[in-house]
Write an enzyme that holds these catalytic residues in place. Structure first.
Site, PDB file in Angstrom:
ATOM      1  N   LYS A  95     -13.224  52.734  42.399  1.00  0.00           N
ATOM      2  CA  LYS A  95     -12.247  51.739  41.950  1.00  0.00           C
ATOM      3  C   LYS A  95     -12.299  51.554  40.435  1.00  0.00           C
ATOM      4  O   LYS A  95     -11.645  50.680  39.875  1.00  0.00           O
ATOM      5  CB  LYS A  95     -12.497  50.410  42.658  1.00  0.00           C
ATOM      6  CG  LYS A  95     -12.197  50.489  44.157  1.00  0.00           C
ATOM      7  CD  LYS A  95     -12.203  49.145  44.789  1.00  0.00           C
ATOM      8  CE  LYS A  95     -12.372  49.200  46.285  1.00  0.00           C
ATOM      9  NZ  LYS A  95     -11.157  49.618  46.993  1.00  0.00           N
ATOM     10  N   ASP A  97     -19.332  40.487  45.243  1.00  0.00           N
ATOM     11  CA  ASP A  97     -18.650  41.744  45.530  1.00  0.00           C
ATOM     12  C   ASP A  97     -17.716  42.021  44.348  1.00  0.00           C
ATOM     13  O   ASP A  97     -16.686  41.366  44.189  1.00  0.00           O
ATOM     14  CB  ASP A  97     -17.878  41.579  46.850  1.00  0.00           C
ATOM     15  CG  ASP A  97     -16.857  42.689  47.087  1.00  0.00           C
ATOM     16  OD1 ASP A  97     -16.678  43.546  46.208  1.00  0.00           O
ATOM     17  OD2 ASP A  97     -16.234  42.677  48.162  1.00  0.00           O
ATOM     18  N   HIS A 107     -12.937  40.645  51.682  1.00  0.00           N
ATOM     19  CA  HIS A 107     -12.659  41.932  52.333  1.00  0.00           C
ATOM     20  C   HIS A 107     -13.566  42.014  53.566  1.00  0.00           C
ATOM     21  O   HIS A 107     -14.657  41.450  53.574  1.00  0.00           O
ATOM     22  CB  HIS A 107     -13.022  43.030  51.328  1.00  0.00           C
ATOM     23  CG  HIS A 107     -12.694  44.421  51.753  1.00  0.00           C
ATOM     24  ND1 HIS A 107     -13.501  45.153  52.589  1.00  0.00           N
ATOM     25  CD2 HIS A 107     -11.652  45.230  51.427  1.00  0.00           C
ATOM     26  CE1 HIS A 107     -12.966  46.348  52.764  1.00  0.00           C
ATOM     27  NE2 HIS A 107     -11.852  46.429  52.068  1.00  0.00           N
ATOM     28  N   GLN A 116     -13.276  44.755  42.956  1.00  0.00           N
ATOM     29  CA  GLN A 116     -11.995  44.673  42.238  1.00  0.00           C
ATOM     30  C   GLN A 116     -12.173  44.197  40.795  1.00  0.00           C
ATOM     31  O   GLN A 116     -11.191  43.959  40.105  1.00  0.00           O
ATOM     32  CB  GLN A 116     -11.030  43.735  42.976  1.00  0.00           C
ATOM     33  CG  GLN A 116     -10.631  44.230  44.348  1.00  0.00           C
ATOM     34  CD  GLN A 116      -9.847  45.546  44.317  1.00  0.00           C
ATOM     35  OE1 GLN A 116      -9.245  45.905  43.304  1.00  0.00           O
ATOM     36  NE2 GLN A 116      -9.874  46.269  45.416  1.00  0.00           N
ATOM     37  N   CYS A 164      -7.589  45.038  54.847  1.00  0.00           N
ATOM     38  CA  CYS A 164      -8.963  44.720  55.290  1.00  0.00           C
ATOM     39  C   CYS A 164      -9.311  43.260  55.003  1.00  0.00           C
ATOM     40  O   CYS A 164     -10.469  42.950  54.671  1.00  0.00           O
ATOM     41  CB  CYS A 164     -10.003  45.641  54.668  1.00  0.00           C
ATOM     42  SG  CYS A 164      -9.760  47.366  55.068  1.00  0.00           S
TER      43      CYS A 164
HETATM   44  N1  7TS Z   1     -14.645  44.535  48.614  1.00  0.00           N
HETATM   45  C1  7TS Z   1     -13.430  44.498  48.048  1.00  0.00           C
HETATM   46  C2  7TS Z   1     -12.988  43.268  47.317  1.00  0.00           C
HETATM   47  C3  7TS Z   1     -12.609  45.631  48.140  1.00  0.00           C
HETATM   48  O1  7TS Z   1     -11.416  45.605  47.551  1.00  0.00           O
HETATM   49  C4  7TS Z   1     -13.060  46.776  48.840  1.00  0.00           C
HETATM   50  C5  7TS Z   1     -12.173  47.961  49.056  1.00  0.00           C
HETATM   51  C6  7TS Z   1     -14.356  46.756  49.372  1.00  0.00           C
HETATM   52  C7  7TS Z   1     -15.103  45.613  49.240  1.00  0.00           C
HETATM   53  C8  7TS Z   1     -14.952  47.951  50.032  1.00  0.00           C
HETATM   54  O2  7TS Z   1     -15.198  48.910  49.072  1.00  0.00           O
HETATM   55  P1  7TS Z   1     -15.650  50.399  49.461  1.00  0.00           P
HETATM   56  O3  7TS Z   1     -15.566  51.144  48.187  1.00  0.00           O
HETATM   57  O4  7TS Z   1     -17.020  50.305  49.996  1.00  0.00           O
HETATM   58  O5  7TS Z   1     -14.654  50.866  50.478  1.00  0.00           O
HETATM   59  N2  7TS Z   1     -10.807  47.658  49.048  1.00  0.00           N
HETATM   60  C9  7TS Z   1      -9.780  48.432  49.464  1.00  0.00           C
HETATM   61  C10 7TS Z   1      -8.442  48.022  49.371  1.00  0.00           C
HETATM   62  O6  7TS Z   1      -8.064  46.962  48.913  1.00  0.00           O
HETATM   63  N3  7TS Z   1      -7.662  48.997  49.882  1.00  0.00           N
HETATM   64  O7  7TS Z   1      -8.450  50.015  50.275  1.00  0.00           O
HETATM   65  C11 7TS Z   1      -9.769  49.676  50.006  1.00  0.00           C
END
Ligand code: 7TS
Length: 412
Positions: A232, A206, A129, A209, A370
């Protein structure tokens, strides 16, 4: 697949705990399949937020009055719950952040700035991401370090042999995801972690997911950093954690300065607070951290293996149904996956598909998710992505499939 485990969950009973699911969108019952972006919140999480503000709201760690004590206790209880959730050795290894993005930035800005030198190498993967790409690019540029990328195979898996070849004594940090948000690929992180350690590098995982789907044991994994976003995993937005090994966190400089992260301040010199507070400057997102505890308990009570069994069944069903539709091409067919399926329909733009599905009340994500470099790898601009949580049903998959079939029949 563990079907015995699947039958243990009463999905209708679980769905009833999610008020947001009970609504019409564009005149149709909502089919929410955008769970990889953020999943929905059970009533107990929403109630915990309301209850905190109605009964306990106070600033934490500072006051000695009753409300301040209650708020502090509830906030710290979530830290303990999270420690158990990922099996961290010490509670002070759990740092509250705004989520994965801030957790990674904390590591690049603190560990990266303190320990990377010119010519050092940082390895990420082609599956990342943007939040596990851009902060590393920024720190590598600043420190004149070199960013290397593990290639991805055609089915969307990390090329492990290529990774082993990239590793050397120059490798100082490796950062990869536990599971890919665009493709769902579950990465062999234990092998990746052990190989990084063999060359003396530290490794960040990370877990955005993974936290709602996969077992996480940071001691068994032996990773140096692990990042989680609450939103999430059925928890509120705006909070999450950075797990870090205590000895590493202790030698890292603070990330932000301000209240809470200090022991003593004079104009001549400031001494910093102990872990975890050294990394928690300012008034944190108390209410959301408190409510996150309910999300952790929700997952614990259902059991991650039961959740995964149900979601895997939905994923297999989706793959079978979607792949039978002419012109539909699945993107990301790794052997081990969380419940995410990306696809394209030849000749139809993903935005149009998303919009047409929305008119039927079906929420999917469209675009590059992303992960632009990953889309470049596949030579596409983006995909349509369906992603599942424990409250989704086969009937909802049928509605998605019917929607896609209609789009194909209409457009072709
Ligand atoms: N890493 C992964 C694998 C992610 O899926 C996301 C967010 C992030 C980092 C960033 O996380 P945040 O909570 O700091 O925003 N992924 C997504 C997505 O797949 N669609 O919207 C956000």
């Amino acid at each position: 697949m563990n079907t015995a485990a699947t039958t243990r969950l009463d999905i209708e009973k679980i769905r009833a705990q999610f008020p947001v699911l009970n609504q019409l969108v564009n005149g149709k019952p909502l089919v929410y399949l955008d769970n990889a972006a953020t999943n929905q919140k059970p009533k107990r999480v929403i109630d915990a937020l309301t209850s905190y503000y109605e009964k306990d709201n106070a600033n934490i760690h500072r006051g000695i009055h009753t409300l301040a004590e209650r708020a502090t206790k509830a906030y710290e209880q979530t830290r303990h719950a999270m420690q158990q959730f990922i099996h961290a050795k010490h509670v002070e290894e759990i740092i509250f952040t705004r989520g994965v993005t801030e957790s990674i930035n904390l590591v690049t800005a603190s560990y990266g700035r303190a320990f990377l030198k010119a010519g050092d190498e940082v390895i990420i993967s082609g599956l990342e991401h943007h939040s596990n790409i851009v902060p590393w690019q920024m720190i590598c540029e600043e420190k004149k370090a070199i960013l290397k990328v593990i290639p991805v195979t055609d089915i969307g898996e990390i090329d492990l042999e290529a990774y082993y070849k990239l590793l050397s004594a120059k490798t100082k940090i490796v950062a990869v995801n536990h599971a890919s948000n665009s493709l769902g690929t579950i990465n062999p992180i234990k092998e990746i972690i052990d190989a990084a350690h063999n060359v003396g590098a530290v490794i960040l995982i990370d877990g955005a997911q993974a936290s709602a789907h996969l077992p996480i044991d940071v001691q068994e994994l032996d990773c140096d950093f692990y990042c989680i976003s609450s939103h999430k995993m059925y928890g509120p937005t705006g909070t999450g954690i950075l797990y870090g090994k205590k000895d590493l966190l202790e030698k890292m400089p603070p990330y932000m300065g301000g209240g809470e992260m200090i022991k003593e301040v004079t104009f001549a010199k400031t001494t910093y607070n102990d872990l975890p507070y050294k990394f928690e400057a300012g008034t944190p997102n108390i209410a959301d951290v408190v409510a996150l505890n309910e999300a952790i308990q929700f997952i614990n009570e259902l059991g991650k293996e039961n959740i995964a069994a149900h979601e895997n069944e939905l994923l297999s069903y989706t793959v079978k149904k979607l792949s039978a539709i002419p012109h539909v091409k699945l993107v990301g067919t790794a052997k081990e996956k969380v419940s995410v399926q990306s696809f394209i329909i030849e000749g139809i733009h993903h935005f149009d598909i998303g919009q047409m599905l929305d008119t039927r009340g079906i929420a999917v994500r469209t675009g590059h998710h992303c992960t632009q470099p990953l889309m470049d790898h596949f030579g596409i601009e983006g995909t349509v992505r369906a992603s599942f949580s424990v409250y989704n049903t086969k009937d909802e998959v049928d509605q998605l499939v019917e929607g896609v079939e209609r789009i194909v029949n209409f457009m072709k």
